[in-house]
Design a protein around this motif. Structure first.
Motif, PDB file in Angstrom:
ATOM      1  N   LEU A 167       0.831  -1.211   0.000  1.00 49.53           N
ATOM      2  CA  LEU A 167       0.000   0.000   0.000  1.00 49.53           C
ATOM      3  C   LEU A 167       0.862   1.255   0.000  1.00 49.53           C
ATOM      4  N   ASN A 168       1.967   1.221   0.728  1.00 47.40           N
ATOM      5  CA  ASN A 168       2.877   2.364   0.720  1.00 47.40           C
ATOM      6  C   ASN A 168       3.482   2.576  -0.658  1.00 47.40           C
ATOM      7  N   ASP A 169       3.756   1.478  -1.354  1.00 42.70           N
ATOM      8  CA  ASP A 169       4.231   1.589  -2.740  1.00 42.70           C
ATOM      9  C   ASP A 169       3.185   2.297  -3.599  1.00 42.70           C
ATOM     10  N   LEU A 170       1.931   1.944  -3.366  1.00 40.67           N
ATOM     11  CA  LEU A 170       0.838   2.520  -4.140  1.00 40.67           C
ATOM     12  C   LEU A 170       0.702   4.018  -3.862  1.00 40.67           C
ATOM     13  N   GLN A 171       0.864   4.395  -2.593  1.00 44.42           N
ATOM     14  CA  GLN A 171       0.783   5.813  -2.257  1.00 44.42           C
ATOM     15  C   GLN A 171       1.921   6.591  -2.911  1.00 44.42           C
ATOM     16  N   THR A 172       3.100   6.002  -2.949  1.00 36.64           N
ATOM     17  CA  THR A 172       4.240   6.645  -3.610  1.00 36.64           C
ATOM     18  C   THR A 172       3.958   6.849  -5.092  1.00 36.64           C
ATOM     19  N   GLU A 173       3.279   5.892  -5.685  1.00 36.78           N
ATOM     20  CA  GLU A 173       2.970   5.967  -7.121  1.00 36.78           C
ATOM     21  C   GLU A 173       1.846   6.951  -7.414  1.00 36.78           C
TER      22      GLU A 173
ATOM     23  N   GLN B 144     -17.249   8.734   4.350  1.00 39.94           N
ATOM     24  CA  GLN B 144     -17.586   9.262   3.024  1.00 39.94           C
ATOM     25  C   GLN B 144     -16.544   8.999   1.945  1.00 39.94           C
ATOM     26  N   THR B 145     -15.260   9.232   2.220  1.00 44.73           N
ATOM     27  CA  THR B 145     -14.262   9.086   1.155  1.00 44.73           C
ATOM     28  C   THR B 145     -13.044   8.258   1.565  1.00 44.73           C
ATOM     29  N   VAL B 146     -13.152   7.498   2.653  1.00 48.52           N
ATOM     30  CA  VAL B 146     -12.038   6.668   3.111  1.00 48.52           C
ATOM     31  C   VAL B 146     -12.298   5.215   2.737  1.00 48.52           C
ATOM     32  N   ILE B 147     -11.348   4.610   2.039  1.00 51.81           N
ATOM     33  CA  ILE B 147     -11.433   3.180   1.746  1.00 51.81           C
ATOM     34  C   ILE B 147     -11.043   2.433   3.024  1.00 51.81           C
TER      35      ILE B 147
ATOM     36  N   ILE C  33      -3.577  11.184  -5.406  1.00 53.46           N
ATOM     37  CA  ILE C  33      -4.861  10.526  -5.139  1.00 53.46           C
ATOM     38  C   ILE C  33      -4.942  10.039  -3.703  1.00 53.46           C
ATOM     39  N   ILE C  34      -3.883   9.349  -3.239  1.00 50.42           N
ATOM     40  CA  ILE C  34      -3.873   8.790  -1.886  1.00 50.42           C
ATOM     41  C   ILE C  34      -3.233   9.806  -0.943  1.00 50.42           C
ATOM     42  N   GLN C  35      -4.035  10.396  -0.081  1.00 52.06           N
ATOM     43  CA  GLN C  35      -3.551  11.426   0.833  1.00 52.06           C
ATOM     44  C   GLN C  35      -2.804  10.845   2.020  1.00 52.06           C
ATOM     45  N   SER C  36      -3.323   9.729   2.550  1.00 50.66           N
ATOM     46  CA  SER C  36      -2.671   9.090   3.697  1.00 50.66           C
ATOM     47  C   SER C  36      -3.209   7.676   3.843  1.00 50.66           C
ATOM     48  N   ILE C  37      -2.437   6.858   4.536  1.00 51.17           N
ATOM     49  CA  ILE C  37      -2.868   5.500   4.869  1.00 51.17           C
ATOM     50  C   ILE C  37      -2.722   5.364   6.380  1.00 51.17           C
ATOM     51  N   ASN C  38      -3.820   5.096   7.055  1.00 51.06           N
ATOM     52  CA  ASN C  38      -3.837   5.067   8.510  1.00 51.06           C
ATOM     53  C   ASN C  38      -4.321   3.707   9.013  1.00 51.06           C
ATOM     54  N   GLY C  39      -4.047   3.438  10.274  1.00 49.10           N
ATOM     55  CA  GLY C  39      -4.520   2.206  10.887  1.00 49.10           C
ATOM     56  C   GLY C  39      -3.397   1.410  11.492  1.00 49.10           C
ATOM     57  N   ARG C  40      -3.688   0.150  11.730  1.00 47.42           N
ATOM     58  CA  ARG C  40      -2.700  -0.763  12.287  1.00 47.42           C
ATOM     59  C   ARG C  40      -3.124  -2.178  11.948  1.00 47.42           C
TER      60      ARG C  40
ATOM     61  N   ILE D 280      -7.315  -0.832   8.213  1.00 46.06           N
ATOM     62  CA  ILE D 280      -6.606   0.131   7.368  1.00 46.06           C
ATOM     63  C   ILE D 280      -7.591   1.116   6.745  1.00 46.06           C
ATOM     64  N   GLY D 281      -7.223   2.376   6.773  1.00 44.70           N
ATOM     65  CA  GLY D 281      -8.012   3.408   6.111  1.00 44.70           C
ATOM     66  C   GLY D 281      -7.167   4.136   5.081  1.00 44.70           C
ATOM     67  N   ILE D 282      -7.599   4.111   3.823  1.00 44.62           N
ATOM     68  CA  ILE D 282      -6.902   4.812   2.740  1.00 44.62           C
ATOM     69  C   ILE D 282      -7.677   6.095   2.462  1.00 44.62           C
ATOM     70  N   ARG D 283      -7.108   7.215   2.892  1.00 46.08           N
ATOM     71  CA  ARG D 283      -7.787   8.506   2.705  1.00 46.08           C
ATOM     72  C   ARG D 283      -7.456   9.039   1.312  1.00 46.08           C
TER      73      ARG D 283
END
Length: 405
Positions: A318-324, A369-372, A328-335, A339-342
């Motif tokens: 997922l971090n690779d995806l955010q780098t790419e 509303q907009t978090v995966i 679009i991907i503002q942040s990835i949160n959770g543990r 996981i929440g992809i904002r």
């Protein structure tokens, strides 16, 4: 509209907006619809199916307990429930007692009663509960009072219970409320689930515990969604040096069957007496038997450790995806497996993406509303992770290509 959709709309009250697939079967980490289409299940029944579907230990426990008895009155000793209660206590507070209900909302209702009983006896000058903005603790009228999402609590009748809402991770505001209003308890989710996968910081959680000790309040954690191994420990609070007075649990504890409850610590051991609270069906012997099987899987089969390793790989991809896709991907949160992809998408765009992924054979949830929101099972495989990542990557690239055109 399919026949199943028509029948659903005709005979079931519309309390949920459903996806247009009728499930016929589930196996491992896949749901199969009535047309034979297969879907990677990253919903897991909204954090219930922590071990995926048809996990062997669960199926064995289901068959064995089913042959013994399905229901008995709480007038009798319920051996599967007693064993489960003992194990939950020993794997959490070490000293405590369990009340079982049928759901997370019932756990919250029991918590409200326990807090009231304790305050009347030990701190009659203290009233009310501190909760966090955008928190979610259930939909029944008592639990609804503590759920701080306007779209959910709406204008339903409210119980006469003081509730003090504060912002997440705001220690100064927390201190002010404690000093000014003298509440009886603080109730928090260590990770807000429905609120968008928002983590409480270590410092904030430790401050809550310190203030509860200083002001003689109860420290309560809602582990209904984050618990049962989802975040790498049995309960999410265990990632830190914390000892709450009350733990709410639900969802994953019953192995797919309805079960919830609370673990009451030393301050609350005698708060309930016969007649103070109860329910007809809980603890279901069948749900309790599956609960024991869940703990067996986590600790004896090594699924807790395997889940952590799988989560590490998923986070890496997922971090690779955010780098790419940084625009679009503002942040990835959770543990762990929470996981929440904002994203920067609008509500309409994120719903369209959800539908596209469904058509690709992947089921994701949207919250805030907009978090995966991803709630994968601990049994997720590396191959399934790659399928999800490459599919999402393709869909995100399509959006960038459209903007460039």
């Amino acid at each position: 509209m399919s026949d199943w959709q028509h029948l659903d709309k005709t005979y079931i009250l519309p309390t949920f907006g459903r996806m247009p697939i009728a499930i016929a079967k589930a196996e491992k980490n896949v749901l199969i619809d009535t047309k034979g289409n297969r879907y990677l299940d990253l919903f897991t029944g909204l954090a219930v199916n922590i071990l995926g579907h048809s996990y062997p230990r669960l199926m064995k426990a289901l068959a064995e307990q089913g042959k013994q008895f399905l229901h008995i009155s709480n007038i009798f000793l319920n051996t599967p429930a007693i064993r489960l209660a003992e194990r939950l206590v020993k794997h959490s507070l070490k000293t405590g007692k369990v009340y079982f209900g049928n759901s997370g909302a019932e756990a919250t209702e029991a918590a409200i009663k326990l807090i009231h009983k304790w305050s009347v006896k030990h701190a009659p000058q203290k009233k009310g509960i501190i909760v966090l903005k955008n928190s979610f603790h259930g939909r029944t009228l008592g639990a609804l009072k503590l759920t701080r999402q306007p779209g959910i609590y709406q204008d339903f009748p409210q119980i006469d219970l003081p509730v003090f809402e504060i912002e997440v991770n705001q220690t100064t505001q927390l201190e002010q409320v404690c000093e000014q209003f003298r509440p009886a308890a603080v109730l928090v989710e260590p990770i807000l689930g429905s609120g968008g996968i928002v983590l409480l910081t270590k410092e904030f959680l430790e401050t809550i515990q310190q203030l509860c000790q200083k002001h003689q309040m109860l420290f309560c954690v809602d582990e209904i969604q984050a618990g049962m191994g989802r975040t790498g420990t049995l309960f999410a609070y265990q990632a830190f040096s914390l000892k709450p007075d009350l733990i709410l649990f639900g969802k994953g504890v019953g192995g797919g069957l309805p079960l919830g409850g609370v673990i009451a610590g030393e301050k609350l051991l005698d708060a309930f007496q016969p007649g103070d609270h109860g329910t007809t069906f809980a603890p279901s012997p069948l749900s309790a038997a599956l609960g024991n099987a869940v703990l067996d899987a986590l600790f004896e089969d090594g699924m807790l450790e395997k889940g952590k390793q799988t989560a590490d790989y998923l986070w890496s991809r997922l971090n690779d995806l955010q780098t790419e896709f940084p625009t679009i991907i503002q942040s990835i949160n959770g543990r762990g497996m929470m996981i929440g992809i904002r994203t920067c998408f609008t509500k309409e765009e994120i719903k369209a993406l959800q539908t596209e992924l469904m058509n690709d054979g992947i089921l994701i949830n949207i919250t805030a509303q907009t978090v995966i929101r991803l709630l994968p099972p601990l049994t997720l495989t590396d191959e399934e992770i790659e399928f999800f990542i490459t599919t999402l990557q393709r869909r995100l690239q399509q959006r960038l290509d459209k903007k460039e055109v």
